[in-house]
Write a protein that holds these residues in place. Structure first.
Motif, mmCIF file in Angstrom:
data_model
loop_
_atom_site.group_PDB
_atom_site.id
_atom_site.type_symbol
_atom_site.label_atom_id
_atom_site.label_comp_id
_atom_site.label_asym_id
_atom_site.label_seq_id
_atom_site.Cartn_x
_atom_site.Cartn_y
_atom_site.Cartn_z
ATOM 1 N N VAL A 78 73.018 42.048 30.176
ATOM 2 C CA VAL A 78 71.760 41.940 29.442
ATOM 3 C C VAL A 78 72.078 41.412 28.045
ATOM 4 N N ARG A 79 71.352 40.380 27.627
ATOM 5 C CA ARG A 79 71.574 39.753 26.317
ATOM 6 C C ARG A 79 70.286 39.841 25.500
ATOM 7 N N ALA A 80 70.380 39.402 24.246
ATOM 8 C CA ALA A 80 69.200 39.431 23.377
ATOM 9 C C ALA A 80 68.068 38.591 23.968
ATOM 10 N N SER A 81 68.444 37.553 24.718
ATOM 11 C CA SER A 81 67.431 36.651 25.280
ATOM 12 C C SER A 81 66.929 37.102 26.650
ATOM 13 N N SER A 82 67.385 38.277 27.118
ATOM 14 C CA SER A 82 66.983 38.740 28.448
ATOM 15 C C SER A 82 65.510 39.098 28.494
ATOM 16 N N ARG A 83 64.861 38.683 29.575
ATOM 17 C CA ARG A 83 63.471 39.098 29.838
ATOM 18 C C ARG A 83 63.313 39.321 31.335
ATOM 19 N N LEU A 84 62.271 40.058 31.675
ATOM 20 C CA LEU A 84 61.842 40.110 33.070
ATOM 21 C C LEU A 84 60.889 38.932 33.247
ATOM 22 N N SER A 85 61.243 38.027 34.160
ATOM 23 C CA SER A 85 60.433 36.807 34.257
ATOM 24 C C SER A 85 59.019 37.097 34.767
ATOM 25 N N CYS A 86 58.810 38.257 35.417
ATOM 26 C CA CYS A 86 57.447 38.583 35.870
ATOM 27 C C CYS A 86 56.547 38.948 34.702
ATOM 28 N N GLN A 87 57.142 39.188 33.550
ATOM 29 C CA GLN A 87 56.343 39.569 32.386
ATOM 30 C C GLN A 87 56.097 38.390 31.446
ATOM 31 N N ILE A 88 56.551 37.201 31.835
ATOM 32 C CA ILE A 88 56.296 36.000 31.031
ATOM 33 C C ILE A 88 55.189 35.204 31.718
#
Ligand code: FES
Length: 106
Positions: A78-88
């Motif tokens: 997990v990095r600072a740029s990590s996201r759950l793509s379902c939430q974008i």
């Protein structure tokens, strides 16, 4: 609008997405390897983990409430740029967004 996915091996896939679609949905609908989206977007699986490209982190925005807890269960780093793509959710400002895929989701 377009989304470019870059896999861990550097291969790129460009897909079309409709406004309001999540990045996870666009990936799954277009058979993009590297996004599973097991829970269908209900923030229960973390198999939609992605890294937002450095040039897009501001437009995409940061993690939502609860996202970081779930990312703790992600298979890859997990990095600072990590996201759950379902939430974008796709919106006009995200046309052309570049998303990097983790090595593994499981
Ligand atoms: S699809 Fe399950 S958390 Fe995003």
């Amino acid at each position: 609008m377009k989304i470019t996915f870059i896999a861990a091996d550097g291969s790129e896939t460009r897909v079309d997405a409709a406004e309001g679609d999540s990045v996870m949905q666009a990936a799954v609908q277009n058979d993009v390897d590297g996004i599973i989206g097991e829970c269908g977007g209900s923030m229960m699986c973390a198999t939609c983990h992605c890294y937002v490209d450095d040039g897009w982190t501001e437009a995409v925005g940061g993690q939502q409430d609860g996202e970081s807890d779930l990312l703790d269960c992600a298979a890859s780093e997990v990095r600072a740029s990590s996201r759950l793509s379902c939430q974008i959710r796709m919106r006009a400002e995200l046309d052309g967004v570049v998303i990097h895929l983790p090595e593994s989701q499981l």
